[in-house]
Design a protein around this motif. Structure first.
Motif, PDB file in Angstrom:
ATOM      1  N   LEU B   6      -1.482   0.352  -0.391  1.00  0.00           N
ATOM      2  CA  LEU B   6      -1.257  -1.094  -0.374  1.00  0.00           C
ATOM      3  C   LEU B   6      -0.197  -1.470   0.665  1.00  0.00           C
ATOM      4  N   PHE B   7       0.895  -0.739   0.686  1.00  0.00           N
ATOM      5  CA  PHE B   7       1.951  -1.086   1.651  1.00  0.00           C
ATOM      6  C   PHE B   7       1.520  -0.783   3.085  1.00  0.00           C
ATOM      7  N   THR B   8       0.783   0.299   3.258  1.00  0.00           N
ATOM      8  CA  THR B   8       0.324   0.650   4.599  1.00  0.00           C
ATOM      9  C   THR B   8      -0.628  -0.420   5.154  1.00  0.00           C
ATOM     10  N   ASN B   9      -1.455  -0.979   4.259  1.00  0.00           N
ATOM     11  CA  ASN B   9      -2.479  -1.941   4.712  1.00  0.00           C
ATOM     12  C   ASN B   9      -2.182  -3.367   4.279  1.00  0.00           C
ATOM     13  N   LYS B  10      -0.909  -3.678   4.096  1.00  0.00           N
ATOM     14  CA  LYS B  10      -0.571  -4.960   3.475  1.00  0.00           C
ATOM     15  C   LYS B  10      -1.054  -6.156   4.289  1.00  0.00           C
ATOM     16  N   ASP B  11      -1.032  -6.043   5.613  1.00  0.00           N
ATOM     17  CA  ASP B  11      -1.446  -7.192   6.423  1.00  0.00           C
ATOM     18  C   ASP B  11      -2.891  -7.579   6.167  1.00  0.00           C
ATOM     19  N   GLU B  12      -3.739  -6.568   6.019  1.00  0.00           N
ATOM     20  CA  GLU B  12      -5.161  -6.869   5.754  1.00  0.00           C
ATOM     21  C   GLU B  12      -5.390  -7.307   4.311  1.00  0.00           C
ATOM     22  N   LEU B  13      -4.455  -6.961   3.440  1.00  0.00           N
ATOM     23  CA  LEU B  13      -4.680  -7.206   2.007  1.00  0.00           C
ATOM     24  C   LEU B  13      -4.112  -8.546   1.533  1.00  0.00           C
ATOM     25  N   ILE B  14      -3.333  -9.191   2.388  1.00  0.00           N
ATOM     26  CA  ILE B  14      -2.726 -10.462   1.991  1.00  0.00           C
ATOM     27  C   ILE B  14      -3.822 -11.450   1.565  1.00  0.00           C
ATOM     28  N   ASN B  15      -3.589 -12.092   0.425  1.00  0.00           N
ATOM     29  CA  ASN B  15      -4.511 -13.051  -0.180  1.00  0.00           C
ATOM     30  C   ASN B  15      -5.787 -12.420  -0.721  1.00  0.00           C
ATOM     31  N   LYS B  16      -5.773 -11.107  -0.811  1.00  0.00           N
ATOM     32  CA  LYS B  16      -6.930 -10.419  -1.402  1.00  0.00           C
ATOM     33  C   LYS B  16      -6.556  -9.916  -2.799  1.00  0.00           C
ATOM     34  N   GLU B  17      -7.629  -9.642  -3.562  1.00  0.00           N
ATOM     35  CA  GLU B  17      -7.407  -9.122  -4.909  1.00  0.00           C
ATOM     36  C   GLU B  17      -7.287  -7.602  -4.880  1.00  0.00           C
ATOM     37  N   VAL B  18      -6.303  -7.088  -5.568  1.00  0.00           N
ATOM     38  CA  VAL B  18      -6.152  -5.634  -5.666  1.00  0.00           C
ATOM     39  C   VAL B  18      -5.952  -5.240  -7.126  1.00  0.00           C
ATOM     40  N   GLU B  19      -6.279  -3.984  -7.413  1.00  0.00           N
ATOM     41  CA  GLU B  19      -6.096  -3.450  -8.764  1.00  0.00           C
ATOM     42  C   GLU B  19      -5.211  -2.222  -8.681  1.00  0.00           C
ATOM     43  N   LEU B  20      -4.210  -2.169  -9.542  1.00  0.00           N
ATOM     44  CA  LEU B  20      -3.219  -1.090  -9.469  1.00  0.00           C
ATOM     45  C   LEU B  20      -2.972  -0.466 -10.836  1.00  0.00           C
ATOM     46  N   ASN B  21      -2.644   0.830 -10.823  1.00  0.00           N
ATOM     47  CA  ASN B  21      -2.173   1.513 -12.022  1.00  0.00           C
ATOM     48  C   ASN B  21      -0.764   2.033 -11.767  1.00  0.00           C
ATOM     49  N   GLY B  22       0.102   1.882 -12.733  1.00  0.00           N
ATOM     50  CA  GLY B  22       1.457   2.391 -12.543  1.00  0.00           C
ATOM     51  C   GLY B  22       2.330   2.065 -13.727  1.00  0.00           C
ATOM     52  N   TRP B  23       3.638   2.043 -13.476  1.00  0.00           N
ATOM     53  CA  TRP B  23       4.581   1.882 -14.571  1.00  0.00           C
ATOM     54  C   TRP B  23       5.546   0.708 -14.336  1.00  0.00           C
ATOM     55  N   ILE B  24       5.965   0.138 -15.419  1.00  0.00           N
ATOM     56  CA  ILE B  24       6.965  -0.924 -15.371  1.00  0.00           C
ATOM     57  C   ILE B  24       8.345  -0.283 -15.275  1.00  0.00           C
ATOM     58  N   ARG B  25       9.006  -0.487 -14.142  1.00  0.00           N
ATOM     59  CA  ARG B  25      10.358   0.072 -14.011  1.00  0.00           C
ATOM     60  C   ARG B  25      11.393  -0.901 -14.594  1.00  0.00           C
ATOM     61  N   ASN B  26      11.125  -2.188 -14.467  1.00  0.00           N
ATOM     62  CA  ASN B  26      12.057  -3.184 -14.997  1.00  0.00           C
ATOM     63  C   ASN B  26      11.286  -4.486 -15.230  1.00  0.00           C
ATOM     64  N   HIS B  27      11.415  -5.008 -16.407  1.00  0.00           N
ATOM     65  CA  HIS B  27      10.679  -6.221 -16.765  1.00  0.00           C
ATOM     66  C   HIS B  27      11.677  -7.329 -17.099  1.00  0.00           C
ATOM     67  N   ARG B  28      11.514  -8.488 -16.417  1.00  0.00           N
ATOM     68  CA  ARG B  28      12.382  -9.623 -16.696  1.00  0.00           C
ATOM     69  C   ARG B  28      11.536 -10.820 -17.113  1.00  0.00           C
ATOM     70  N   PRO B  29      11.152 -10.876 -18.391  1.00  0.00           N
ATOM     71  CA  PRO B  29      10.315 -11.994 -18.857  1.00  0.00           C
ATOM     72  C   PRO B  29      11.152 -13.261 -19.031  1.00  0.00           C
TER      73      PRO B  29
END
Lengths: 455, 455
Positions: B6-29
């Motif tokens: 995602l970071f490598t291709n961020k310019d092409e991905l702007i305003n596009k939908e992406v799906e990610l799996n990972g972890w919450i490092r810090n949540h500020r609700p």
């Protein structure tokens, strides 16, 4: 100049003077001239040196012995020989290190058993030049595959207090004095303050890193204190164990297939000379086998499906195939023949697989996968891991495992657990496959087996 | 999609939908919306997720806990935040693995000591993300350096019957029962039929391969059963030991300098994010130090020369510098300051160096070289090896070593011996240097030290 650079740049070097350091692999002195089969180990290729009476120290040159280290200056020329396209016309030859007459590695056929007894000299023989160059190439292919794809290389601990498989035969590591009899031992007084041994697998620890980096791999030594004297068992061997978060069994098989093809392609490309040699002298059909693998699509079948195939086979197996049981070598061979290529066997009976494997909804099988390949049988073993805390804990209790020792492992399922999978590949099994050499003692520099810890 | 892609291709991905799996490092609700600091470990970077009341499961989202594994779908957008240029507008968020409230790794300052006690979770913390990513990068740099230059990767045996340094403190490896007292032990009954232990160095065996391949390197675990509780000693650590035929001490220093600069450059290039983080939070001046090293010319001085410099120094050393003696930490520091960079110290008194080192004509010193670097002191130790059979044998006899155990090693000098050299580098010492972290326990995933063999 190193020989690999000389061969790489031979077109520019023709008719130029070069200086080389290396060893005499075979010397054939004649009355008026002499041939030296010369190598420095930086490439599998040898260079033929030719000298004649014009050499200032011709009489010394003639007396040079096989195995000696020499420095040589000469003109690189085109050759009409049937085995080479270039050769060196020697202008000056200097003995650097003589070779005693007791040198056991003469240019003749030695048995593999004898060569094992002189393991410190055998890497100078062509067969072992080929094998250990391929070992190095395959290592690099493994690192490249993972690093190009963003995996983090994880160094699993070698000395450990945990026993991954729950039943592995471990070597004990100690600084305590040892006696013949077993009485009560106070391990608090041992170096680590507890009983410790050599790891049988880095998987459990690798899982902790997969929960932080998503994709990790180990590549390091592992150990089995098993009293097995077979051609495929060693007490010390290297393992590769990738572990991948957010990856299920099907995705794992995709990775395994891509990974194996990558390594084989890399060795085909970068170890061509070595493979040609092995094909010719040791393993006819090797190149075909490797090229076929790269071109093949790996079959995916469940354990139940392959047992059915085996049961229907019109073959008189030594061991009858059975649902719920393991698969013998002869069955593996039948299956890779039957499918004309590698086969992933999935969904194994849970009772013959490890505690950490994902339990399937049927209650009978686990999401495990073994990869079997033509000519070598099982090459990789993997599984989706049980990510459910309660199911994993129940299974460990069922198996009467000491849960307190693996609380950290269980806790991974409590703190942001996810679907994850991994596999293990014995590096020497891969090398047996890649080289066509049939004995694990010949793909390890200094093999350790029961009653054998030389060098 | 993985975050690194995602970071490598961020310019092409702007305003596009992406799906990610990972972890919450810090949540500020917040009441109407929430921010999630999200990571998957495939890059050092985190992504900020933003959700609001429009989210179908807003109430569930607000309750998501730090450490949980999630799947998220959203639109990648440009961000005006001061810490990021992109962020994800969440459309869908799914909890994959909850995180128990006992989760010890909360987004706050923890001591290093506490983090060591939860070593299976600490790789999720930024500091250890940085350290272990650099560990992986440096490993790859080492392999690349050697493989690009035609070195063969040699896997030295881990379990061994030989003791390289002649006086190392070794762990014993056994399958015999252990008792408290020492009586006569019949090692013929032990697994290998002889007393065996964990290697302290693969050098001697690597030399046998250098005599076949010219250029080889090891990269594997080594062990010391030393009861040292310092910040720079571990019982289990990885070593790199190249061994090169037809290479003298000066050529060895050329290789060492090129090698170290290669690794540092590789990490500067590929681990920039990680180094920036370490610079900011842990090791101010780190980047300057590493860039200086790459730009510097390493000084070469004899042991005698540096002792003279130290003796003339107007400094009140705790230990007085002396000809014929070792050099203390404080002296190393003085010297790297004095020369504004790394210093090779050559030609050491033979009595404080190992038996296999090349004896200089003066009869007093050996062709050994230690490399000391600013901020870390000794980083590499190498030498030209004694290639003369008689000199080596005499030295071993002088030191009352058991020659029969090392006959194979001596024989290398009988069968085509040549000038050869090699060095060893402790991988964790390098990592301490590269990361600026001062305790070896923090650059090893699961460190083993006296009374510590957890996980």
């Amino acid at each position: 100049m190193e020989l690999n650079k000389l061969f790489t740049n031979k077109d520019e070097l023709i008719n130029k003077e070069v200086e080389l350091n290396g060893w005499i692999r075979n010397h054939r002195p004649q009355k008026e001239f002499g041939f030296i089969d010369f190598a420095d180990g930086t490439t599998f290729k040898h260079l033929q040196l030719i000298y004649d009476k014009d050499l200032a120290n011709f009489n010394e040159a003639v007396a040079l012995k096989n195995g000696s280290a020499i420095n040589v200056v000469g003109i690189l020329t085109k050759s009409n020989g049937k085995n080479q396209d270039i050769e060196l016309q020697v202008k000056k030859i200097t003995l650097l290190g003589d070779c005693d007459e007791t040198y056991p590695l003469q240019p003749k056929k030695h048995t593999r058993e004898f060569l094992r007894s002189i393991a410190y000299l055998r890497p100078r023989a062509n067969l072992f030049q080929a094998i250990f160059r391929i070992r190095s190439l395959a290592s690099m292919a493994i690192h490249l595959y993972f690093q190009e794809r963003g995996y983090v290389y994880f160094h699993a601990p070698i000395i450990t207090g945990s026993d991954c498989e729950g039943a592995g035969e471990m070597f004990q590591v100690t600084t305590l004095p040892i006696e013949k009899l077993n009485k009560e031992v106070d391990y608090k007084k041992d170096f680590f303050g507890k009983k410790s041994g050599l790891t049988v697998s880095g998987q459990l620890q690798a899982e902790t890193f997969a929960m932080a980096f998503s994709k990790v791999y180990t590549f390091g030594p592992t150990f089995r204190a098993e009293n097995s004297n077979t051609k495929v068992h060693a007490s010390e061997f290297w393992m590769i164990e990738p572990e991948i978060a957010f990856c299920d069994l099907n995705q794992l098989m995709d990775i395994e297939e891509e990974f194996l093809k990558y390594i084989v392609s890399y060795v085909l490309k970068n170890g061509n000379e070595e493979l040609q040699f092995l094909e010719k002298f040791t393993a006819p059909g090797l190149l075909q086998k490797l090229n076929d693998l790269v071109a093949s699509n790996f079959t995916r079948k469940t354990h139940e499906e392959v047992i059915t195939i085996l049961k229907e086979a019109k073959v008189d197996f030594e061991f009858a195939p059975n649902y719920g049981e393991d698969i013998a070598k002869e069955h593996e061979k039948y299956l890779t023949d039957y499918f004309h290529g590698p086969v992933f066997i999935t969904d194994w009976p849970k009772d013959i697989k490890a505690f950490y494997m994902k339990q399937n909804p049927d209650g009978q099988t686990v999401a495990a996968v073994d990869l079997i390949v033509p000519g070598s049988g099982e090459l990789m073993g993997g599984s989706q891991r049980e990510e459910d805390y309660n199911k994993l804990k129940s299974r460990m209790e069922e198996l009467k495992m000491d849960i307190s020792e693996l609380e950290w492992y269980l806790n991974l399922r409590k703190y942001g657990t996810c679907v994850h999978s991994g596999f293990g590949m014995g590096f020497e099994r891969l090398l047996i496959y890649l080289t066509g050499v049939d004995n694990i003692r010949d793909v390890i520099a200094y093999p350790r087996t029961p009653n054998n810890c030389e060098f």
